[in-house]
Design a protein around this motif. Structure first.
Motif, short mmCIF file in Angstrom:
data_model
loop_
_atom_site.label_atom_id
_atom_site.label_comp_id
_atom_site.label_asym_id
_atom_site.label_seq_id
_atom_site.Cartn_x
_atom_site.Cartn_y
_atom_site.Cartn_z
N SER A 12 0.83 -1.21 0.00
CA SER A 12 0.00 0.00 0.00
C SER A 12 0.86 1.25 0.00
O SER A 12 0.58 2.21 -0.74
CB SER A 12 -0.93 0.00 1.21
N PHE A 13 1.91 1.26 0.82
CA PHE A 13 2.83 2.40 0.84
C PHE A 13 3.51 2.58 -0.52
O PHE A 13 3.61 3.70 -1.02
CB PHE A 13 3.90 2.23 1.92
N ILE A 14 3.99 1.49 -1.12
CA ILE A 14 4.75 1.63 -2.37
C ILE A 14 3.84 2.05 -3.52
O ILE A 14 4.24 2.86 -4.37
CB ILE A 14 5.55 0.35 -2.72
N PHE A 83 16.73 2.27 0.43
CA PHE A 83 18.15 2.62 0.39
C PHE A 83 18.54 3.33 -0.90
O PHE A 83 19.40 4.22 -0.88
CB PHE A 83 19.03 1.38 0.65
N LEU A 84 17.90 2.98 -2.00
CA LEU A 84 18.16 3.69 -3.26
C LEU A 84 17.75 5.16 -3.14
O LEU A 84 18.47 6.06 -3.60
CB LEU A 84 17.43 3.03 -4.42
N HIS A 85 16.60 5.40 -2.51
CA HIS A 85 16.18 6.79 -2.32
C HIS A 85 17.14 7.53 -1.39
O HIS A 85 17.42 8.72 -1.59
CB HIS A 85 14.75 6.87 -1.80
N LEU A 86 17.66 6.85 -0.38
CA LEU A 86 18.65 7.48 0.50
C LEU A 86 19.93 7.80 -0.26
O LEU A 86 20.54 8.85 -0.05
CB LEU A 86 18.94 6.58 1.70
N ASN A 98 9.62 16.24 0.85
CA ASN A 98 8.61 16.54 1.87
C ASN A 98 8.33 15.33 2.75
O ASN A 98 8.69 14.20 2.42
CB ASN A 98 7.32 17.07 1.21
N ALA A 99 7.67 15.59 3.86
CA ALA A 99 7.42 14.54 4.84
C ALA A 99 6.53 13.43 4.29
O ALA A 99 6.76 12.25 4.59
CB ALA A 99 6.79 15.15 6.09
N LEU A 100 5.54 13.76 3.49
CA LEU A 100 4.66 12.73 2.94
C LEU A 100 5.43 11.78 2.03
O LEU A 100 5.28 10.56 2.14
CB LEU A 100 3.49 13.35 2.18
N SER A 101 6.26 12.33 1.16
CA SER A 101 7.06 11.47 0.27
C SER A 101 7.91 10.51 1.08
O SER A 101 7.98 9.31 0.78
CB SER A 101 7.96 12.33 -0.63
N TRP A 102 8.55 11.01 2.11
CA TRP A 102 9.43 10.15 2.91
C TRP A 102 8.65 9.18 3.79
O TRP A 102 9.11 8.07 4.07
CB TRP A 102 10.43 10.99 3.70
#
Length: 118
Positions: A12-14, A83-86, A98-102
């Motif tokens: 759901s998150f992804i 980890f790719l996003h990091l 933004n906080a929602l994206s993270w």
């Protein structure tokens, strides 16, 4: 709570992250699409999700029960995706600030990791 529950939380998150990824123009930071202008990048990025989701849902649910091997593989992907996003956090075209994206990105990674550990 079961591993399947946390898998569905991660899924759901992804999936919601993929909606946000269109707004944040994720194609700009993916090597295979980063060279495209925004109009074509949006088109390619969005349209490719139709067969991706079709294959994903077909393989997950086409049998008599949930495909546990695919579930495990996707959980691993959810963790790697975080980890790719990091790794790309300082990319000059990264708009996931933004906080929602993270919340969406980390929610998928953490929930996938919990599902793997159960």
């Amino acid at each position: 709570m079961t591993a399947e529950f946390f898998f569905f939380v991660a899924l759901s998150f992804i999936l919601t992250h993929e909606l946000d990824a269109i707004k944040q123009r994720e194609w700009r930071i993916i090597p295979l699409t980063s060279f495209l202008n925004d109009r074509l990048g949006y088109l390619v990025f969005t349209v490719l999700h139709v067969p991706l989701f079709l294959i994903l849902f077909w393989l997950l649910f086409s049998g008599d029960s949930l495909n546990l091997s695919l579930m495990r593989g996707l959980n691993i992907f959810f963790v790697i995706h975080l980890f790719l996003h990091l790794l790309l956090i300082k990319h000059p075209k990264n708009e996931f600030t933004n906080a929602l994206s993270w919340l969406l990105i980390t929610g998928a990674g953490i929930s996938g990791g919990v599902s793997l550990l159960i």
